[in-house]
Design a protein around this motif. Structure first.
Motif, PDB file in Angstrom:
ATOM      1  N   LEU A 188      10.717  -0.710 -11.388  1.00  0.00           N
ATOM      2  CA  LEU A 188       9.446  -0.967 -12.076  1.00  0.00           C
ATOM      3  C   LEU A 188       8.395   0.057 -11.669  1.00  0.00           C
ATOM      4  N   CYS A 189       8.301   0.358 -10.373  1.00  0.00           N
ATOM      5  CA  CYS A 189       7.341   1.363  -9.914  1.00  0.00           C
ATOM      6  C   CYS A 189       7.690   2.740 -10.459  1.00  0.00           C
ATOM      7  N   THR A 190       8.979   3.047 -10.556  1.00  0.00           N
ATOM      8  CA  THR A 190       9.406   4.338 -11.099  1.00  0.00           C
ATOM      9  C   THR A 190       8.998   4.478 -12.559  1.00  0.00           C
ATOM     10  N   TRP A 191       9.224   3.437 -13.340  1.00  0.00           N
ATOM     11  CA  TRP A 191       8.861   3.484 -14.756  1.00  0.00           C
ATOM     12  C   TRP A 191       7.348   3.666 -14.945  1.00  0.00           C
ATOM     13  N   ILE A 192       6.543   2.919 -14.174  1.00  0.00           N
ATOM     14  CA  ILE A 192       5.085   3.037 -14.284  1.00  0.00           C
ATOM     15  C   ILE A 192       4.633   4.425 -13.856  1.00  0.00           C
ATOM     16  N   SER A 193       5.233   4.952 -12.780  1.00  0.00           N
ATOM     17  CA  SER A 193       4.849   6.282 -12.296  1.00  0.00           C
ATOM     18  C   SER A 193       5.184   7.362 -13.316  1.00  0.00           C
ATOM     19  N   LEU A 194       6.352   7.270 -13.954  1.00  0.00           N
ATOM     20  CA  LEU A 194       6.724   8.261 -14.958  1.00  0.00           C
ATOM     21  C   LEU A 194       5.786   8.220 -16.154  1.00  0.00           C
ATOM     22  N   LEU A 236      16.273   5.031 -16.157  1.00  0.00           N
ATOM     23  CA  LEU A 236      16.042   3.838 -15.336  1.00  0.00           C
ATOM     24  C   LEU A 236      17.360   3.143 -14.989  1.00  0.00           C
ATOM     25  N   MET A 237      18.323   3.202 -15.908  1.00  0.00           N
ATOM     26  CA  MET A 237      19.641   2.640 -15.599  1.00  0.00           C
ATOM     27  C   MET A 237      20.310   3.433 -14.475  1.00  0.00           C
ATOM     28  N   VAL A 238      20.198   4.768 -14.535  1.00  0.00           N
ATOM     29  CA  VAL A 238      20.743   5.609 -13.475  1.00  0.00           C
ATOM     30  C   VAL A 238      20.002   5.351 -12.164  1.00  0.00           C
ATOM     31  N   THR A 239      18.693   5.140 -12.241  1.00  0.00           N
ATOM     32  CA  THR A 239      17.911   4.826 -11.042  1.00  0.00           C
ATOM     33  C   THR A 239      18.401   3.542 -10.392  1.00  0.00           C
ATOM     34  N   ALA A 240      18.673   2.519 -11.216  1.00  0.00           N
ATOM     35  CA  ALA A 240      19.188   1.264 -10.680  1.00  0.00           C
ATOM     36  C   ALA A 240      20.545   1.469 -10.017  1.00  0.00           C
ATOM     37  N   LEU A 241      21.390   2.296 -10.613  1.00  0.00           N
ATOM     38  CA  LEU A 241      22.701   2.578 -10.015  1.00  0.00           C
ATOM     39  C   LEU A 241      22.540   3.321  -8.693  1.00  0.00           C
ATOM     40  N   TYR A 242      21.604   4.243  -8.645  1.00  0.00           N
ATOM     41  CA  TYR A 242      21.346   4.971  -7.393  1.00  0.00           C
ATOM     42  C   TYR A 242      20.798   4.032  -6.323  1.00  0.00           C
ATOM     43  N   LEU A 243      19.939   3.123  -6.727  1.00  0.00           N
ATOM     44  CA  LEU A 243      19.377   2.156  -5.774  1.00  0.00           C
ATOM     45  C   LEU A 243      20.460   1.240  -5.219  1.00  0.00           C
ATOM     46  N   PHE A 244      21.461   0.939  -6.035  1.00  0.00           N
ATOM     47  CA  PHE A 244      22.579   0.129  -5.556  1.00  0.00           C
ATOM     48  C   PHE A 244      23.255   0.803  -4.362  1.00  0.00           C
ATOM     49  N   LEU A 274       0.833  -1.203   0.000  1.00  0.00           N
ATOM     50  CA  LEU A 274       0.000   0.000   0.000  1.00  0.00           C
ATOM     51  C   LEU A 274       0.868   1.254   0.000  1.00  0.00           C
ATOM     52  N   PHE A 275       1.973   1.203   0.750  1.00  0.00           N
ATOM     53  CA  PHE A 275       2.884   2.344   0.783  1.00  0.00           C
ATOM     54  C   PHE A 275       3.550   2.556  -0.577  1.00  0.00           C
ATOM     55  N   LEU A 276       3.900   1.469  -1.253  1.00  0.00           N
ATOM     56  CA  LEU A 276       4.473   1.573  -2.598  1.00  0.00           C
ATOM     57  C   LEU A 276       3.495   2.236  -3.558  1.00  0.00           C
ATOM     58  N   PHE A 277       2.242   1.793  -3.503  1.00  0.00           N
ATOM     59  CA  PHE A 277       1.225   2.369  -4.386  1.00  0.00           C
ATOM     60  C   PHE A 277       1.035   3.855  -4.101  1.00  0.00           C
ATOM     61  N   TYR A 278       0.970   4.203  -2.830  1.00  0.00           N
ATOM     62  CA  TYR A 278       0.789   5.613  -2.459  1.00  0.00           C
ATOM     63  C   TYR A 278       1.989   6.459  -2.887  1.00  0.00           C
ATOM     64  N   ALA A 279       3.198   5.928  -2.662  1.00  0.00           N
ATOM     65  CA  ALA A 279       4.411   6.709  -2.926  1.00  0.00           C
ATOM     66  C   ALA A 279       4.574   7.054  -4.392  1.00  0.00           C
ATOM     67  N   PHE A 280       4.109   6.183  -5.291  1.00  0.00           N
ATOM     68  CA  PHE A 280       4.333   6.421  -6.720  1.00  0.00           C
ATOM     69  C   PHE A 280       3.073   6.867  -7.464  1.00  0.00           C
ATOM     70  N   THR A 281       2.018   7.168  -6.730  1.00  0.00           N
ATOM     71  CA  THR A 281       0.807   7.687  -7.371  1.00  0.00           C
ATOM     72  C   THR A 281       0.351   8.967  -6.682  1.00  0.00           C
ATOM     73  N   VAL A 282      -0.316   8.816  -5.545  1.00  0.00           N
ATOM     74  CA  VAL A 282      -0.881   9.966  -4.830  1.00  0.00           C
ATOM     75  C   VAL A 282       0.204  10.936  -4.390  1.00  0.00           C
ATOM     76  N   ALA A 283       1.304  10.403  -3.842  1.00  0.00           N
ATOM     77  CA  ALA A 283       2.378  11.266  -3.340  1.00  0.00           C
ATOM     78  C   ALA A 283       3.112  11.991  -4.459  1.00  0.00           C
ATOM     79  N   ILE A 284       2.936  11.561  -5.701  1.00  0.00           N
ATOM     80  CA  ILE A 284       3.517  12.273  -6.847  1.00  0.00           C
ATOM     81  C   ILE A 284       2.538  13.307  -7.384  1.00  0.00           C
TER      82      ILE A 284
END
Length: 372
Positions: free
Chosen positions: A234-240, A260-268, A26-36
Motif C-alpha cells: 500500500l505504501c509503495t502504491w501511494i509513493s509511486l 504491485l503483484m511482483v512487489t508482493a512476491l518479493y515481500l514474500f 514515522l519511519f514508514l512515512f519517511y521511507a516512502f516520501t522524503v527518502a524517495i
C-alpha cells in the motif's frame, strides 16, 4: 477454514500493533516520501548545471560561438572572467570548469595552425569533472568542424554511429534513482518490520501467550507475512502515484498492477528472510547487527547501484540467489519498458523459487525456536 481465520485475525493483530507504534509509522512515512524525493531530486548522476567560466582573449565570433554552445541543463551560462582571475577562482572552487580561449584563436584556426583551447577542471567535483570534460571536448569539436566547413569529413567515415536513448530520452538519472530508492526501502522495511515484530512479541512475552493457543508456527508466520506485505504494498502504491509520478513527474509506462503483484512476491521472500534473522537473534539490537551485513549487499550488489555486468563473474552468479537482484530487474522492465509477463517470466519464476526456499528455511527455523 479455522486456519484461515487464525491467520486473518493474527494479521489484524499485527496491524493493530503497528498502528500503535509511532516510531515505525514515522519511519514508514519517511521511507516512502522524503527518502524517495530527496535523492531523486537532489542527487543527479552525470553533468547537470555545472558552473563554467570563460576567459576570452580572442573576442572573435568563433570564441562567442564556443561560449554559446555550452547550454543548460548540462552547463550554466558561462561567466566572463579576466585572465588574471583564473588561478584564484580555481583555487577557491568557484567554478568547476574554467575555459581559456587564447588570443588570435580564430585567425590561427583559419590559417591551419591548430590552436589549443585550455580547459581547467576542478577534479574535486569527481563525477562532473570526469564526464563534463568529455562533454566540452565533444561540443567544441563539433562547433569547430562546423565553423571550418569540415563537417563533410563525417561522410568519409567507414560507418556512422546513430545513438538513440530509449525510455529516458534526456538521460535523467533521477527517474531511475526514484524507483531504485523505493526498491531499497522495500527491502529494508520488509526485513526490519517482520523481524522487529517477532522480537517485540518475544521480549514482551506475547509470543508465549500465542503458543498456549491452538496455533501453529505456519499460521503465526503467514500472519506476519501478509500483514506486513499489505502495509508495504500500500505504501509503495501511494509513493509511486504521489511522489514518483506526481511530485517528481516520472512517466511510468508499465502496468502498476503487475508491479504491485511482483512487489508482493518479493515481500514474500524478504519478510521470510527477516523472520529467519529474527530467530537467530536474541534481542532487537542483535537483530539490527545481523540485518546490516545482509541488507547492505542486497542493496549495493543487486544491480541498482552498479550494473551486474561490471561485477566479477562469480559474484554475478552469487547474486542470482538474492531476491533483490531479480526485483531490480523486474522493476526497471515493468515500470520503464512496459514489459509484460511473457517477457519477465524468468525473473518471476526465479523470485518465486527463492521466496519458497527462504520461507521453508525460515519456517523450519521458527518451529525450532518455538520448541526450544
Amino acid at each position: 477454514m479455522n486456519r484461515l481465520a487464525h491467520i486473518l485475525r493474527l494479521g489484524f493483530k499485527e496491524l493493530t500493533s503497528l498502528r500503535h507504534d509511532s516510531v515505525l509509522l514515522l519511519f514508514l512515512f519517511y521511507a516512502f516520501t522524503v527518502a524517495i524525493y530527496l535523492p531523486a531530486a537532489g542527487s543527479v548522476i552525470g553533468v547537470h548545471h555545472a558552473s563554467v567560466a570563460l576567459v576570452d582573449e580572442d573576442h572573435s565570433p568563433l570564441s562567442r560561438q564556443l561560449a554559446e554552445s555550452l547550454q543548460p541543463p548540462e552547463f550554466q551560462v558561462p561567466a566572463a572572467l579576466p585572465y588574471d582571475q583564473l588561478d584564484n577562482v580555481m583555487d577557491s572552487g568557484q567554478y568547476t570548469f574554467v575555459i581559456n580561449i587564447p588570443a588570435n584563436f580564430q585567425s590561427d584556426l583559419l590559417a591551419g595552425r591548430q590552436p589549443a583551447v585550455q580547459v581547467n577542471v576542478d577534479a574535486t567535483a569527481m563525477s562532473q569533472a570526469f564526464m563534463g570534460a568529455g562533454y566540452i571536448s565533444r561540443i567544441f569539436q563539433r562547433e569547430l568542424l562546423n565553423y571550418a566547413n569540415q563537417a563533410d569529413t563525417a561522410s568519409k567515415a567507414p560507418a556512422l554511429l546513430t545513438t538513440r536513448a530509449l525510455f529516458n530520452t534526456n538521460l535523467q538519472g533521477g527517474w531511475f534513482l526514484a524507483v531504485i530508492q523505493i526498491v531499497n526501502n522495500i527491502t529494508i522495511l520488509a526485513i526490519i518490520l517482520t523481524g522487529t515484530a517477532l522480537l517485540r512479541e518475544r521480549e514482551h512475552g506475547t509470543l508465549d501467550h500465542l503458543l498456549v493457543l491452538p496455533l501453529t508456527a505456519l499460521e503465526i508466520m503467514l500472519a506476519k507475512v501478509w500483514s506486513n506485505m499489505l502495509v508495504v504494498v500500500l505504501c509503495t502504491w501511494i509513493s509511486l502515484e504521489v511522489i514518483v509520478k506526481g511530485v517528481l513527474g516520472v512517466p511510468l509506462a508499465g502496468s502498476m498492477g503487475l508491479f504491485l503483484m511482483v512487489t508482493a512476491l518479493y515481500l514474500f521472500a524478504s519478510t521470510a528472510l527477516g523472520i529467519f534473522l529474527a530467530t537467530l537473534a536474541r534481542s532487537t539490537p542483535q537483530f539490527g547487527l545481523l540485518a546490516i551485513p545482509v541488507i547492505i549487499p542486497m542493496l549495493l550488489l543487486s544491480g541498482g547501484s552498479t550494473p551486474l555486468d561490471s561485477m566479477p563473474q562469480w559474484l554475478q552468479w552469487v547474486m542470482q540467489g538474492s531476491p533483490s537482484t531479480h526485483f531490480v530487474s523486474l522493476s526497471a522492465a515493468i515500470l520503464f519498458r512496459d514489459a509484460g509477463v511473457s517477457v519477465v517470466w524468468p525473473d518471476l519464476l526465479a523470485l518465486a523459487t527463492i521466496g519458497l526456499l527462504f520461507f521453508t528455511i525460515a519456517l523450519a527455523r521458527f518451529r525450532k525456536s518455538l520448541a526450544s
